[in-house]
Design an enzyme around this catalytic site. Structure first.
Site, PDB file in Angstrom:
ATOM      1  N   SER A 253      87.952  68.804 -33.189  1.00 42.69           N
ATOM      2  CA  SER A 253      86.598  69.063 -33.658  1.00 42.69           C
ATOM      3  C   SER A 253      86.513  70.474 -34.188  1.00 42.69           C
ATOM      4  O   SER A 253      87.226  71.364 -33.714  1.00 42.69           O
ATOM      5  CB  SER A 253      85.621  68.917 -32.495  1.00 42.69           C
ATOM      6  N   LYS A 254      85.620  70.663 -35.150  1.00 44.80           N
ATOM      7  CA  LYS A 254      85.572  71.978 -35.780  1.00 44.80           C
ATOM      8  C   LYS A 254      84.993  73.056 -34.873  1.00 44.80           C
ATOM      9  O   LYS A 254      85.135  74.222 -35.139  1.00 44.80           O
ATOM     10  CB  LYS A 254      84.875  71.923 -37.136  1.00 44.80           C
ATOM     11  N   ARG A 255      84.390  72.625 -33.780  1.00 44.40           N
ATOM     12  CA  ARG A 255      83.919  73.608 -32.809  1.00 44.40           C
ATOM     13  C   ARG A 255      85.091  74.348 -32.170  1.00 44.40           C
ATOM     14  O   ARG A 255      85.001  75.494 -31.799  1.00 44.40           O
ATOM     15  CB  ARG A 255      83.170  72.898 -31.678  1.00 44.40           C
TER      16      ARG A 255
END
Ligand code: GLU
Length: 495
Positions: A253-255
């Site tokens: 995930s880009k988090r």
């Protein structure tokens, strides 16, 4: 055996994702290792979320990596058009057939009725899903509703009993109970197909022999198989690849990890190293060699060597591999040429030079002042964020709101960025000078620098995002709970 044809079918709804490149790589290797073809199809049936920019960026990113395709929207081919928005007539023709044969039906239930149904099912702890109400409608009732101009969607019939069994190339037999499969909407009320319908029709018409895709689609496969059965079409081979994971094993995930291919390009990775790294996701060369080219991977490709344990996408390992490529594969001349191409494109220089020229007295001032234009993450301390008026909570809010706002921007123009930042400062009731302070520190590493708005517009979204995230991290990060509260506030501004 008929010809091997595989495809990558991205939905152009965001930044080009490393997961798309990963699946494209395996599809391409599989097809080319068997003398087959690899096709690119743009799945842009979601009118609200699809953009031309995203489609263009995805094509450019795959090209940058060297993942060329044999047929696609830019290349043509015998099975075009390769963009679903240009194939509407084909879907209409096919849905008419299913309607006529009674394997699909019109559903007139309103969204209110459907959410009531859902609530009832949840209360009863029953399986949530469409209950087949409109299957009971008589021809006359349907005709009346149509004459009445009532809105409808078209759903597929799905058996309620028994189970769907299919073979997955990597997983063997997969069994899913039909009761868990919803009567999928095939055509939405705007007349456009859903992913499921368009995807199956196109895979058939484009003569796709092997559907190699991410494991998140396994639960959709029964619907797809049923459509093949309804149309009496030959079923392709299905192969669900393991999902890429963050180092903590959660879904990539880009988090937690930059997921946009553009980020890796902007950070100065070599495309062949990124591709090689993606090839190591769940796959190994028979020799165990970790460094290999696309051609070598294709020559030795055997899909059965894919292991199902979730492959971890770890940028540290990628850094190591990229360093190996830089040291071992580039001559000094290559290095000079490729570095210059990465750092000093004329477009970038034309944007940067006027900013620096106004502020230097000697050429020797240029590098210290402009180094952040040619860097990845910056070394910043918490002290650098010390500000007379703003406490850390405020600074974090500014960085997070800016991050959200920048991610939403379709138009990456200086003036638009400026306008959006002014709007945010207004909502937060903070003077623009103060508002820009944490942005200066995060983006350029310094409270005094060239205009931060110009800098953001030059650096682009991928680096801006990474630096804002980094700034947030240095200030101690934002908890999920805080993020929720902030999100509510952000949305109240129409964000
Ligand atoms: N458009 C789908 C996606 O973006 C394609 C899934 C599939 O390969 O069937 O992931």
């Amino acid at each position: 055996m008929s010809k091997v044809r595989t495809r990558i079918a991205p939905s152009p709804t965001g930044d080009p994702h490393v997961g798309t490149a990963y699946i494209a790589l395996f599809n391409r290797c599989f097809a080319h290792s068997q003398g087959g073809q690899f096709i690119l199809r743009i799945e842009d049936t979601d009118k609200q979320r699809s953009t031309d920019k995203s489609a263009k960026d995805i094509l450019a990113a795959l090209n940058w990596l060297g993942l060329s395709w044999d047929e696609g929207p830019d290349k043509g081919g015998d099975c075009g058009p390769y963009r679903q928005s240009e194939r509407t007539g084909i879907y209409t023709e096919h849905i008419d057939r299913l309607l006529k044969e009674g394997t699909a039906f019109r559903c007139f239930c309103s969204s209110g009725q459907l959410s009531e149904l859902r609530q009832r099912q949840m209360q009863d702890k029953a399986q949530v899903g469409y209950d087949g109400q409109c299957l009971e409608l008589s021809e006359q009732e349907i005709a009346d509703k149509l004459a009445d101009g009532q809105e409808f969607v078209i759903r597929m019939k799905v058996p309620r009993d028994g189970e769907c069994e299919f073979d997955d190339l990597l997983r063997g037999k997969v069994m899913i109970r039909w009761s868990q499969v919803d009567m999928q909407v095939l055509i939405k009320s705007d007349g456009l197909p859903t992913y499921h319908f368009a995807n199956v029709v196109d895979d058939h018409l484009m003569e796709i022999s092997h559907v190699i895709r991410g494991e998140e689609w396994i639960n959709s496969t029964p619907k797809h198989l049923l459509l093949y059965q309804y149309f009496d079409w030959q079923v392709p081979v299905f192969c669900h690849m393991p999902l890429l994971r963050n180092p903590d094993k959660s879904k990539l995930s880009k988090r937690k990890n930059p997921t946009s291919i553009g980020y890796y390009q902007a950070m100065g990775y070599l495309p062949q190293a990124v591709l090689n790294y993606l090839g190591m996701m769940g796959w190994t060369m028979p020799t165990g060699e970790e460094k290999f080219s696309l051609q070598e991977m294709t020559d030795k490709f055997d899909i059965k060597r894919v292991s199902l344990g979730g492959p971890v996408f770890d940028t540290e390992k990628l850094d190591w591999l990229n360093g190996k490529y830089i040291r071992e594969d580039l001559s000094s001349a290559d290095f000079i040429e490729q570095y210059a191409q990465w750092a000093f494109t004329s477009e970038k220089m034309e944007a940067i030079v006027p900013l620096l020229q106004q502020r230097v007295e000697r050429f020797s001032d240029v590098a210290p002042l402009g180094n952040f234009f040619f860097s990845g993450q910056l070394e910043i301390t918490r002290e650098a964020f010390t500000h007379k008026q703003l406490d850390e909570a405020q600074l974090l809010r500014i960085l997070q709101f800016t991050l959200w706002q920048m991610e939403k921007l379709g138009d990456w123009q200086r003036d638009v960025i400026e306008q959006e930042l002014h709007k945010l400062a207004g909502h937060m009731d903070i003077k623009i000078r103060d508002f820009l302070f944490p942005l200066f520190v995060s983006i350029s590493g310094n409270a005094v620098s060239t205009s931060v708005i110009e800098s953001i517009s030059i650096l682009g979204l991928d680096i801006t995002r990474a630096r804002l995230r980094h700034g947030i991290g240095i200030l101690g990060g934002i908890s999920k709970k805080q993020a929720k509260i902030m999100e509510r506030e952000y949305r109240s501004w129409g964000g």
